[in-house]
Scaffold this active site. Structure first.
Site, PDB file in Angstrom:
ATOM      1  N   HIS A  84     -13.032  22.923  -3.189  1.00 39.41           N
ATOM      2  CA  HIS A  84     -11.905  22.191  -3.774  1.00 39.41           C
ATOM      3  C   HIS A  84     -12.403  21.300  -4.897  1.00 39.41           C
ATOM      4  O   HIS A  84     -13.397  20.602  -4.760  1.00 39.41           O
ATOM      5  CB  HIS A  84     -11.249  21.325  -2.687  1.00 39.41           C
ATOM      6  CG  HIS A  84     -10.148  20.470  -3.205  1.00 39.41           C
ATOM      7  ND1 HIS A  84      -8.873  20.952  -3.408  1.00 39.41           N
ATOM      8  CD2 HIS A  84     -10.120  19.171  -3.596  1.00 39.41           C
ATOM      9  CE1 HIS A  84      -8.114  19.986  -3.895  1.00 39.41           C
ATOM     10  NE2 HIS A  84      -8.848  18.897  -4.017  1.00 39.41           N
ATOM     11  N   ASP A 163       1.993  14.658   3.579  1.00 36.63           N
ATOM     12  CA  ASP A 163       1.260  14.284   2.364  1.00 36.63           C
ATOM     13  C   ASP A 163       2.116  14.541   1.128  1.00 36.63           C
ATOM     14  O   ASP A 163       2.124  13.749   0.184  1.00 36.63           O
ATOM     15  CB  ASP A 163      -0.057  15.053   2.249  1.00 36.63           C
ATOM     16  CG  ASP A 163      -0.669  14.834   0.875  1.00 36.63           C
ATOM     17  OD1 ASP A 163      -1.034  13.674   0.589  1.00 36.63           O
ATOM     18  OD2 ASP A 163      -0.730  15.779   0.072  1.00 36.63           O
ATOM     19  N   ARG A 170       3.722   7.772  -3.706  1.00 35.55           N
ATOM     20  CA  ARG A 170       2.596   7.037  -4.312  1.00 35.55           C
ATOM     21  C   ARG A 170       2.613   7.173  -5.828  1.00 35.55           C
ATOM     22  O   ARG A 170       2.310   6.227  -6.564  1.00 35.55           O
ATOM     23  CB  ARG A 170       1.260   7.572  -3.757  1.00 35.55           C
ATOM     24  CG  ARG A 170       0.991   7.117  -2.331  1.00 35.55           C
ATOM     25  CD  ARG A 170      -0.121   7.944  -1.706  1.00 35.55           C
ATOM     26  NE  ARG A 170      -1.335   7.895  -2.490  1.00 35.55           N
ATOM     27  CZ  ARG A 170      -2.209   8.899  -2.608  1.00 35.55           C
ATOM     28  NH1 ARG A 170      -2.007  10.043  -1.981  1.00 35.55           N
ATOM     29  NH2 ARG A 170      -3.279   8.761  -3.347  1.00 35.55           N
ATOM     30  N   SER A 185      -5.232  12.299   1.676  1.00 29.21           N
ATOM     31  CA  SER A 185      -4.306  13.264   1.075  1.00 29.21           C
ATOM     32  C   SER A 185      -5.013  14.603   0.858  1.00 29.21           C
ATOM     33  O   SER A 185      -4.527  15.670   1.270  1.00 29.21           O
ATOM     34  CB  SER A 185      -3.800  12.680  -0.252  1.00 29.21           C
ATOM     35  OG  SER A 185      -3.187  13.658  -1.038  1.00 29.21           O
ATOM     36  N   LYS A 189      -4.939  18.382   3.670  1.00 27.32           N
ATOM     37  CA  LYS A 189      -4.602  19.749   3.233  1.00 27.32           C
ATOM     38  C   LYS A 189      -5.776  20.697   3.471  1.00 27.32           C
ATOM     39  O   LYS A 189      -5.603  21.838   3.891  1.00 27.32           O
ATOM     40  CB  LYS A 189      -4.201  19.737   1.746  1.00 27.32           C
ATOM     41  CG  LYS A 189      -2.851  19.043   1.538  1.00 27.32           C
ATOM     42  CD  LYS A 189      -2.497  18.849   0.081  1.00 27.32           C
ATOM     43  CE  LYS A 189      -3.273  17.741  -0.567  1.00 27.32           C
ATOM     44  NZ  LYS A 189      -2.654  17.095  -1.713  1.00 27.32           N
TER      45      LYS A 189
HETATM   46  N1  URA Z   1      -5.106  14.957  -5.136  1.00 27.94           N
HETATM   47  C1  URA Z   1      -4.425  14.931  -3.990  1.00 27.94           C
HETATM   48  O1  URA Z   1      -4.136  15.972  -3.404  1.00 27.94           O
HETATM   49  N2  URA Z   1      -4.081  13.733  -3.481  1.00 27.94           N
HETATM   50  C2  URA Z   1      -4.372  12.558  -4.062  1.00 27.94           C
HETATM   51  O2  URA Z   1      -4.041  11.519  -3.549  1.00 27.94           O
HETATM   52  C3  URA Z   1      -5.072  12.615  -5.270  1.00 27.94           C
HETATM   53  C4  URA Z   1      -5.431  13.831  -5.786  1.00 27.94           C
END
Ligand code: URA
Length: 437
Positions: A84, A163, A170, A185, A189
């Site tokens: 990622h 999220d 956010r 966050s 995932k």
């Molecule tokens: N990428 C995400 O998936 N979440 C965040 O809070 C920041 C970047």
């Protein structure tokens, strides 16, 4: 509801520690729509200023992970390694590192997102290959990875809906840039996506979320702690994003550059980062005793043509035209281009990468809203990078689009992105540190 939101907000506002029950109830009830945005926003702001400790952060991550589907990859043999990137301009490394790791025996079962922002995500990039299908039924996906060693598809289903909702909130309440909130966050995932090991590429610099190395390292460290606590081998590399990666930004342009790299003819930075990350994936996937042994295997897979062959297999299996590998004219082509020329001679000292990214989005290469369609041929070729010498009038970047006005507007926007000085400049260090190996 088993919690009093006002009490929790006040507790965190005053620097208190939230209990596991409070965090889990908050996530559950907010996802269900039982907590109003004004109270959730107040809590996020309190967390932003007062922070969460590791225990709170782990609980928040797990509560968000548990809010939706958890992918079961157990039908795929071997150690599955997910990679990622926290997001950068011109970052096509997955398209290079995934076939390399796969060619070295690591099963790649990757589900990627579509991009909002500068360019598309990996899935949008792959869709610039004529015929390429990014949706496979689960059974087909598992069979393909078991037989061909690699499948790359769009994320389906319902991964971490909590999220999704909290991130959107956010984004409009000034509460994105908090380490616990970012880390939970991202990791919620990644943990829901079901791999056995996770490699994080944390970008830092003018084109990244994290502008400085120390903050990027802290983010990498906390994400590694979350992954490890969840029983996954997790590593993070902190890498440079003070200039676009490689020279191509935009969907088909990036796929072409990735193919060049697999042929051993790619730009030095993309080549280096792809080999480095693939080496770690090979190590995490149990195919090498160390990351540097993994790197040697990665180099060999490129030199022998095995990694390029693996990309060809991926394209064929997912219905794409594999001839694109030998004939780039089969990719969508942009009708218009607009150049940015150097106004003075010297050396490129800095590139405002955020601005290049925004200009690239303007060409049609990226989406501003989920509903936007992508111009797969659009984007930028960055001809001069930091440290390179330029003469007056030389091309710094070429903006491409199927919309003439967009190409021009993007180029106009990007003119201020290049700083040129008379003093010689050195390129930024590409791979700054590695955590968790
Ligand atoms: N990428 C995400 O998936 N979440 C965040 O809070 C920041 C970047």
């Amino acid at each position: 509801m088993n919690i009093n939101m006002n009490d929790i907000i006040v507790k965190k506002r005053d620097g208190g520690k939230l209990t596991e029950r409070e965090i889990r109830e908050f996530v559950k009830e907010y996802t269900l729509g039982n907590i109003p945005d004004y109270q959730a926003s107040a809590l996020l702001m309190a967390i932003f200023f007062r922070h969460m400790d590791d225990e709170e952060t782990f609980t928040l991550t797990d509560a968000m992970r548990a809010s939706g589907d958890n992918v079961d990859l157990s039908a795929i043999k071997g150690i599955k390694v997910d990679k990622h990137s926290t997001g950068g301009v011109g970052d096509k490394v997955t398209l290079v590192a995934a076939p390399i790791a796969s060619a070295c025996g690591v099963p790649v079962a990757k589900m990627s997102g579509r991009g909002l922002g500068f360019t598309g995500g990996t899935i949008d990039k792959l869709e610039s290959i004529p015929g390429f299908r990014t949706t496979l039924e689960p059974a087909e996906f598992f069979t393909q990875v078991n037989e061909a060693g690699i499948a790359l598809i769009g994320q389906s289903g319902h991964i971490a809906p909590a999220d999704k909702k909290l991130y959107a909130l956010r984004d409009v309440t000034g509460t994105v840039e908090n380490l616990s909130l970012i880390a939970s966050s991202i990791m919620s995932k990644k943990l829901a996506a079901g791999s056995d090991a996770i490699l994080l590429d944390v970008k830092c610099g003018s084109g990244a979320f994290m502008k400085d190395q120390k903050a990027a390292e802290e983010l990498g460290e906390i994400m590694c702690r979350i992954g490890t606590a969840a029983g996954k081998k997790t590593a993070a590399c902190i890498t440079d994003m003070n200039q676009p990666l490689g020279r191509a930004v935009g969907n088909s342009l990036e796929v072409i550059e990735a193919i060049d790299t697999l042929k051993g003819e790619g730009p030095a930075d993309i080549t280096e980062l792809s080999l480095h990350l693939a080496g770690i994936m090979i190590y995490l996937g149990g195919r090498a005793k160390t990351a540097s042994a993994g790197r040697s295997l990665a180099e060999h897979a490129v030199a022998s043509g095995a990694a390029l062959a693996r990309l060809r297999t991926l394209i064929e299996r997912q219905g794409g035209d594999p001839d694109v590998i030998d004939d780039y004219s089969l990719f969508p082509q942009a009708k218009f281009e607009e150049k940015v020329l150097a106004e003075s001679a010297g050396f490129v000292a800095a590139i405002d990468t955020q601005l290049i990214g925004a200009a690239s989005q303007h060409t049609g290469a990226g989406r501003a809203t989920k509903e936007d369609t992508i111009d797969h041929a659009a984007g930028v070729t960055v001809e001069k990078k930091i440290g390179e010498r330029v003469t007056r009038g030389q091309t710094l970047a070429v903006f491409r689009s199927n919309d003439k006005k967009k190409a021009k507007a993007a180029a106009d926007m990007a003119r201020a992105a290049f700083s040129i000085t008379l003093e010689k400049q050195t390129a930024p260090v590409l791979i700054k540190s590695t955590i968790g190996l």
